[in-house]
Design an enzyme around this catalytic site. Structure first.
Site, short mmCIF file in Angstrom:
data_model
loop_
_atom_site.label_atom_id
_atom_site.label_comp_id
_atom_site.label_asym_id
_atom_site.label_seq_id
_atom_site.Cartn_x
_atom_site.Cartn_y
_atom_site.Cartn_z
N CYS A 10 0.84 -1.20 0.00
CA CYS A 10 0.00 0.00 0.00
C CYS A 10 0.87 1.25 0.00
CB CYS A 10 -0.92 0.00 1.21
SG CYS A 10 -1.98 -1.46 1.31
N CYS A 36 -3.19 11.62 19.68
CA CYS A 36 -1.97 10.82 19.71
C CYS A 36 -0.71 11.69 19.67
CB CYS A 36 -1.96 9.85 18.53
SG CYS A 36 -0.53 8.74 18.54
N CYS A 81 -8.21 24.64 26.51
CA CYS A 81 -9.27 24.33 25.54
C CYS A 81 -10.46 23.68 26.23
CB CYS A 81 -8.73 23.39 24.46
SG CYS A 81 -9.97 22.89 23.24
N ARG A 114 -4.27 0.82 -2.28
CA ARG A 114 -4.06 -0.52 -1.71
C ARG A 114 -3.86 -1.53 -2.84
NH1 ARG A 114 -4.59 -0.85 3.60
NH2 ARG A 114 -4.82 -3.12 3.52
N CYS A 119 4.80 1.45 21.58
CA CYS A 119 3.52 1.58 20.88
C CYS A 119 3.73 1.20 19.42
CB CYS A 119 3.00 3.01 21.00
SG CYS A 119 1.58 3.42 19.97
N ASP A 120 2.66 0.76 18.78
CA ASP A 120 2.72 0.38 17.38
C ASP A 120 3.13 1.53 16.48
OD1 ASP A 120 2.36 -1.43 15.21
OD2 ASP A 120 0.41 -0.56 14.79
N CYS A 166 1.50 2.90 3.49
CA CYS A 166 1.81 2.09 4.67
C CYS A 166 3.04 2.61 5.41
CB CYS A 166 2.02 0.63 4.27
SG CYS A 166 2.32 -0.44 5.70
N CYS A 186 -1.48 7.24 28.20
CA CYS A 186 -1.01 6.34 27.18
C CYS A 186 0.09 5.49 27.76
CB CYS A 186 -0.67 7.16 26.03
SG CYS A 186 0.44 7.39 24.95
#
Length: 410
Positions: free
Chosen positions: A26, A348, A338, A141, A294-295, A29, A279
């Protein structure tokens, strides 16, 4: 991957049984580049011994009676079915009375009757990566030969439905399909997909190259990829789909970001880590035993260690991972002041690379889009919160709506 995993208490480590190896290529990716971290081992295959070590340690490290295994890639189905049957045997061996659940993310192109029978018989949740109708999906893709993948993915989905497998969609929102939110959303309804996760593309490369960042510290030399969306596009995309969903689909179709937004409105734990207050509770283990924070942070500086030399508990609750988790709350004053901080919590950290209105670094790139979305949905969220509070809503705060206990459309 698209899962509604409880992030509050369980130790959670996603497993990459074949690393970044995939049968597709892809255009957008971010993970294919990770194979360069392990060029000395081109096969990228998790050994049976390491599989057993991980399963035993992962189960024993849990403090909850339920244990969730998440299998991710690359393309997970490039490991044979026998591998996952072996994994289930090991899960039963070490379960010691715990309830074991499995979810797996796949691009769907390799699904067949045998895979689907296995998933159904063993109650696996299957997440399928699909980016909307054929025109949208096939834009980026493609396989290694540059050929489109939509037809094979749809064949895989038909097999999942034929065998009654529980499945959901992980849909990447890119610079192309973001302009057609209703066509995009209605497609998932047409194919009977009731659970959908949107993943907006915000990826950066080294300036002057087409290579992904080798380190977060490369920030100063980073530029957005051509597939990335703008914050304004993201906000318009979410608002447009929400308006359709809230009029016609509440209780029928479940969109993760809408569920999670309502959860934050209620002061509950959202079902997605990006909108959570904290997190660092969801790590990832590569095929060779390396564990990362983390991924989205599989970079050398976020490597916590290797399961051969450190325990999962030691790595996931160690000082380095605690520091990583605390990074979530390091926000510029614009965020702290905010009115919707409670709803996004800065989103994230990987997306926090622009300057705030007063010049502070660390504002989320998608901030304007999220703000527009929260402002737009606030009256509906306030209404649902009030109704659910009056109903003494259960821990799963969407269940009252799903069971038609209230009608938000009136």
């Amino acid at each position: 991957m698209s899962t509604y995993a409880p992030f509050a208490k369980p130790l959670y480590v996603m497993l990459k049984p074949i690393g970044a190896v995939c049968n597709l290529s892809c255009d957008y990716c971010y993970y294919l580049e990770k194979s360069k971290l392990y060029e000395e081992d081109p096969k990228h295959i998790l050994s049976d011994d390491l599989l057993e070590k991980f399963i035993e340690e992962y189960i024993n490290s849990q403090t909850m009676p339920q244990v969730l295994f998440t299998w991710h890639g690359g393309e997970t189905l490039m490991r044979p079915l026998s591998f996952y049957k072996k994994a289930m045997e090991l899960q039963k061996k070490y379960a010691k009375g715990r309830t074991i659940d499995n979810c797996i993310q796949t691009n769907g192109t390799l699904l067949n009757d045998d895979w689907c029978k296995f998933f159904k018989e063993n109650n696996w949740l299957v997440g399928v990566s699909i980016d909307g109708p054929q025109e949208f999906h096939d834009e980026y893709r493609k396989n290694k030969q540059g050929l489109p993948s939509f037809i094979k993915v749809m064949n895989g989905i038909k097999l999942l439905k034929k065998h009654g497998v529980e499945w959901n969609a992980m849909a990447v929102v890119n610079d192309y399909n973001v302009e057609y939110p209703l066509d995009f959303y209605r497609f998932f309804k047409e194919i009977g997909c009731r659970f959908i996760q949107f993943a907006p593309i915000v990826e950066r490369t080294k300036q002057g190259t087409n290579k992904s960042l080798a380190s977060i510290s490369d920030d100063d030399n980073a530029v957005l990829t051509e597939h990335s969306i703008t914050a304004e596009q993201w906000g318009h995309f979410l608002c447009t789909i929400f308006d359709e969903w809230v009029k016609h689909d509440v209780g029928e179709y479940f969109i993760q970001i809408f569920d999670s937004t309502l959860a934050n409105w209620m002061g509950e734990q959202p079902g997605v880590c990006t909108l959570a207050k904290n997190c660092g509770h969801a790590g990832v283990m590569e095929f060779n035993g390396d564990v990362y924070s983390c991924d989205h942070f599989v970079f050398p500086e976020y490597r916590l260690g290797n399961i051969h030399s450190k325990s999962l508990v030691e790595m996931m609750y160690g000082e380095k991972q605690q520091k990583f988790g605390n990074m979530k709350q390091q926000l510029p004053s614009q965020c702290k002041n905010c009115e919707y901080l409670f709803a996004c919590n800065g989103e994230c950290p990987k997306n926090r690379f622009i300057k705030s209105s007063n010049g502070e670094l660390g504002l989320n790139y998608l901030c304007k889009g999220f703000y527009h979305f929260f402002e737009h949905v606030a009256p509906y969220m306030d209404f649902m919160k009030k109704e659910l509070m009056n109903k003494q809503a259960p821990a799963n705060i969407m269940s009252a709506i799903r069971n038609n206990e209230i009608d938000i459309n009136n």
